[in-house]
Design a protein around this motif. Structure first.
Motif, short mmCIF file in Angstrom:
data_model
loop_
_atom_site.label_atom_id
_atom_site.label_comp_id
_atom_site.label_asym_id
_atom_site.label_seq_id
_atom_site.Cartn_x
_atom_site.Cartn_y
_atom_site.Cartn_z
N ARG A 104 0.83 -1.19 0.00
CA ARG A 104 0.00 0.00 0.00
C ARG A 104 0.87 1.25 0.00
O ARG A 104 2.04 1.19 0.38
CB ARG A 104 -0.91 0.00 1.23
CG ARG A 104 -2.11 -0.93 1.12
CD ARG A 104 -2.90 -0.92 2.41
NE ARG A 104 -4.13 -1.68 2.29
CZ ARG A 104 -4.93 -1.98 3.32
NH1 ARG A 104 -4.59 -1.58 4.54
NH2 ARG A 104 -6.04 -2.66 3.15
N PRO A 109 -13.07 8.53 1.04
CA PRO A 109 -11.61 8.30 1.07
C PRO A 109 -10.80 9.59 1.26
O PRO A 109 -9.63 9.53 1.61
CB PRO A 109 -11.32 7.66 -0.30
CG PRO A 109 -12.43 8.14 -1.17
CD PRO A 109 -13.64 8.26 -0.29
N ARG A 123 -8.29 4.38 4.00
CA ARG A 123 -7.39 3.43 3.31
C ARG A 123 -6.20 3.03 4.18
O ARG A 123 -5.49 2.07 3.86
CB ARG A 123 -6.90 4.04 2.00
CG ARG A 123 -5.97 5.24 2.17
CD ARG A 123 -5.44 5.75 0.85
NE ARG A 123 -4.52 6.86 1.01
CZ ARG A 123 -4.88 8.12 1.09
NH1 ARG A 123 -6.17 8.44 1.05
NH2 ARG A 123 -3.98 9.08 1.24
N ASP A 131 -19.85 -3.28 2.98
CA ASP A 131 -18.51 -2.92 2.51
C ASP A 131 -18.13 -1.56 3.09
O ASP A 131 -18.57 -0.53 2.59
CB ASP A 131 -18.50 -2.87 0.99
CG ASP A 131 -17.14 -2.46 0.42
OD1 ASP A 131 -16.17 -2.46 1.20
OD2 ASP A 131 -17.06 -2.16 -0.78
N LEU A 163 -15.29 0.21 3.14
CA LEU A 163 -14.42 1.11 2.39
C LEU A 163 -15.19 1.94 1.38
O LEU A 163 -14.90 3.11 1.16
CB LEU A 163 -13.31 0.31 1.69
CG LEU A 163 -12.18 1.15 1.06
CD1 LEU A 163 -11.52 2.02 2.11
CD2 LEU A 163 -11.16 0.24 0.40
N SER A 164 -16.20 1.34 0.75
CA SER A 164 -16.98 2.08 -0.24
C SER A 164 -17.98 3.03 0.40
O SER A 164 -18.55 3.90 -0.28
CB SER A 164 -17.72 1.12 -1.18
OG SER A 164 -18.68 0.37 -0.48
N THR A 182 -13.68 -3.60 -11.95
CA THR A 182 -13.83 -2.32 -12.65
C THR A 182 -15.31 -2.06 -12.90
O THR A 182 -16.00 -2.87 -13.52
CB THR A 182 -13.07 -2.35 -13.99
OG1 THR A 182 -11.70 -2.69 -13.73
CG2 THR A 182 -13.14 -1.01 -14.69
N TYR A 183 -15.79 -0.90 -12.43
CA TYR A 183 -17.23 -0.66 -12.39
C TYR A 183 -17.87 -0.58 -13.77
O TYR A 183 -19.07 -0.87 -13.93
CB TYR A 183 -17.54 0.61 -11.60
CG TYR A 183 -17.06 1.89 -12.28
CD1 TYR A 183 -17.91 2.61 -13.11
CD2 TYR A 183 -15.77 2.37 -12.09
CE1 TYR A 183 -17.49 3.77 -13.73
CE2 TYR A 183 -15.34 3.52 -12.70
CZ TYR A 183 -16.20 4.22 -13.52
OH TYR A 183 -15.76 5.36 -14.13
N LEU A 232 -15.62 -5.37 -4.39
CA LEU A 232 -16.04 -4.20 -5.15
C LEU A 232 -14.85 -3.37 -5.61
O LEU A 232 -14.83 -2.82 -6.71
CB LEU A 232 -16.99 -3.34 -4.31
CG LEU A 232 -17.78 -2.27 -5.07
CD1 LEU A 232 -18.62 -2.89 -6.18
CD2 LEU A 232 -18.66 -1.48 -4.11
N SER A 233 -13.81 -3.27 -4.77
CA SER A 233 -12.65 -2.47 -5.13
C SER A 233 -11.74 -3.17 -6.12
O SER A 233 -10.86 -2.53 -6.71
CB SER A 233 -11.85 -2.11 -3.87
OG SER A 233 -11.29 -3.27 -3.29
N SER A 234 -11.94 -4.46 -6.34
CA SER A 234 -11.08 -5.20 -7.27
C SER A 234 -11.75 -5.45 -8.61
O SER A 234 -11.17 -6.06 -9.50
CB SER A 234 -10.66 -6.54 -6.66
OG SER A 234 -11.78 -7.33 -6.35
N ASN A 267 -12.07 -7.40 -0.38
CA ASN A 267 -13.10 -6.47 -0.84
C ASN A 267 -13.33 -6.64 -2.34
O ASN A 267 -12.54 -6.14 -3.15
CB ASN A 267 -12.65 -5.03 -0.52
CG ASN A 267 -13.69 -4.01 -0.94
OD1 ASN A 267 -14.76 -4.36 -1.42
ND2 ASN A 267 -13.37 -2.74 -0.77
#
Length: 563
Positions: A59, A384, A430, A377, A379-380, A104-105, A100-102, A98
């Protein structure tokens, strides 16, 4: 033959005061070809940092301070970027915590896998699609053809995680790292996925590193277990020995904190006689996603597929209602509708005897304060760009109208209640582990002094000891403030610990409701029995039976909302 050798690994991060914090301190272990190693410990102990380091990732602010990692004959820290890119996916793959973060939307679920298969395995577009559908089916995704065309936001959290797992399995890597891969999955799907991973390990001799806070899973999945605390190794040994006869006090604490599905609750709930009147009443609630437009709709009517259909239940003051079911059963959709994030297609919601508006933005601010949602979730759901201080004090000042100083004092108390250091006020989301992020999200919800907390899988990312602390906090808050709770979870052990009553859902329908202990001990519904059996992690209960429920596409009963 050793596929992996980790020697004296030491990793640090630089904080906002430019101080270097050691998060992995002198960890060593090895892994043979085809062997499975479990790494367990509380949030923030360094498990996920090790997972990233094995692939050459860190990170922002991270630094390798010492030690080495040798993977398939390659020293990871000495590889060039191109060599690392070749290593990832073909030799080692990771399933992150996670999903959702991995993902691509703006890409569909199928496109994610098709790209991997064409790039790494050289398949044609047609063969890549066929292989993608096969992987979706193998990981238990319903209607693979439909999931193939959907975007990440159009599928449930558990379905997103299964897409990521399918992507990791695509190249049949020599080493697969699973970083809390089943935290978002219901029990039956979890067992199907874990059995799939075990079969892969057996068939192609894949080595496994399984990172989790659930010792029962390591006992099922792994040959050996490594227990970590504060970045250091506490105990190593055979999985069954660690689980049944742990030597160290810390390991015994982890085992004792595991919620049991086969035992009555060990926590003292609010007595039934002390529960108040109806606080929330849901009447014949229905919801369906609109189908994507196609030429077919020009020639014949295409009915919507309902994800929630004619659901009714109520919650009393101070009561905890458990909502359980497999991924995609409609649990999170119901939570979003009650909190005003999604308007329903039919039905009504009454809060304190008043009919709520379908859209949250049109509800009074006092209603918004009284109903708080904690997302699956974290983080979402956390900004951030904001530090934890801003996240908490903004909520407190906005809803309670107090000064910034008073809001900061309350934020400190909330962090202390959730056993987070006060210094976390100056960190960004994060910079926290998954469990720490979830505790901040919980603190933000309680900052508004709500009457109803909707908990959507809030303990899925927490280690068992922190999970126990959070459950204790929820119950203490209820006793002190008469706070009601709708607790959504696929962990039946947790549901048994906290709930007064339970609603069991499948395919958007309620299949059974009842008092908690009566339902666990004397259920007559075959689907509920199946869930309870799967929660005991038995291989002979993994396959999903057919229970004859059919959502169909018939219209729900009309019950218009207040407009």
């Amino acid at each position: 033959m050793s596929i992996l050798k980790v020697k004296d690994l030491k990793v640090g991060y630089v904080d906002v005061q430019r101080q270097k914090n050691i998060v992995v301190d002198g960890v060593s272990f090895s892994l043979e070809k085809g062997e499975a190693l479990g790494i367990v410990g509380e949030s923030g102990c360094g498990k996920s940092t090790i997972a990233r380091a094995l692939m050459g990732y860190l990170r922002p602010g991270g630094e390798i301070l010492g030690g080495s990692i040798e993977l398939a004959g390659n020293f990871v820290f000495d590889l060039s970027p191109n060599a690392l890119q070749s290593l990832r996916g073909e030799i080692v793959a990771i399933v992150p915590q996670n999903p959702l973060s991995s993902l691509t939307y703006h890409l569909t679920a199928g496109t994610h896998l098709q790209e991997i298969l064409q790039s790494h395995r050289g398949l044609s577009a047609a063969n890549a699609k066929a292989e993608t559908l096969s992987l979706f089916e193998a990981t238990g995704l319903p209607e693979p053809e439909t999931i193939y065309k959907r975007y990440p936001h159009q599928i449930s959290g558990g379905q997103r995680q299964r897409v990521v797992i399918a992507a990791a399995l695509a190249c049949q890597p020599a080493l697969m790292i699973l970083d809390e891969p089943t935290t978002a999955l219901d029990t039956t799907t979890e067992m199907q996925v874990l059995k799939l991973v075990k079969d892969l390990r057996k068939n192609i001799d894949t080595a496994i590193i399984y990172i989790t806070h659930d010792l029962t899973l390591t006992n099922y999945m792994c040959d050996r277990v490594l227990v970590m605390h504060d970045g250091k190794t506490i105990e190593q040994g055979q999985a069954d020995t660690i689980f049944e006869q742990p030597r160290e006090k810390y390991t015994r604490k982890l085992v004792a904190a595991i919620p049991r599905v086969d035992e009555p609750s060990r926590r003292e709930k609010i007595a039934k006689e002390q529960l108040g009147g109806k606080l929330l009443e849901v009447k014949e609630l229905s919801f369906a996603y609109k189908r994507q437009w196609s030429m077919t709709q020009m020639f014949r009517a295409v009915d919507s597929q309902f994800v929630v259909k004619n659901v009714s239940f109520d919650i009393r003051e101070s009561e905890t209602l458990g909502l359980v079911g497999e991924s995609g059963s409609g649990k999170s959709t119901i939570a979003n509708i009650i909190s005003g994030l999604q308007p329903p297609m039919g039905g009504g919601i009454y809060f304190a005897h008043d009919l709520l508006h379908a859209r949250g933005e049109k509800r009074p601010s006092e209603v918004l304060r009284r109903i708080q949602l904690i997302f699956q979730d974290p983080l979402s759901s956390l900004n951030p760009r904001h530090r934890v201080r801003t996240i908490l004090t903004g909520t407190i000042m906005g809803f309670l109208g107090v000064s910034r100083r008073e809001a900061t004092d309350r934020a400190v108390v909330l962090l202390e209640d959730l056993e987070l250091p006060i210094g976390f006020l100056d960190r960004y989301p994060r910079q926290l582990s998954g469990g720490q992020q979830q505790r901040v999200a919980i603190a933000r919800a309680f900052a508004a002094n709500p009457d109803l907390i909707i908990c959507d899988e809030i303990t899925s990312a927490l280690d068992v000891s922190v999970q126990a602390q959070v459950l204790d906090l929820l119950m203490a808050m209820q006793k002190k403030n008469q706070t009601a709770c709708m607790f959504i979870s696929h962990d039946l052990g947790v549901i048994r610990e906290v709930s007064h009553r339970i609603v069991v859902m499948r395919h958007g329908l309620i299949v059974e409701t009842g008092e908690t202990e009566a339902l666990f001990e004397h259920t007559t519904d075959p689907y509920t029995k199946h869930l309870l059996a799967a929660a005991q992690r038995r291989d002979d209960r993994i396959e999903q039976p057919q229970f004859g429920l059919n959502m169909g596409s018939s219209q729900p009963s009309e019950r218009p909302y207040q407009s």
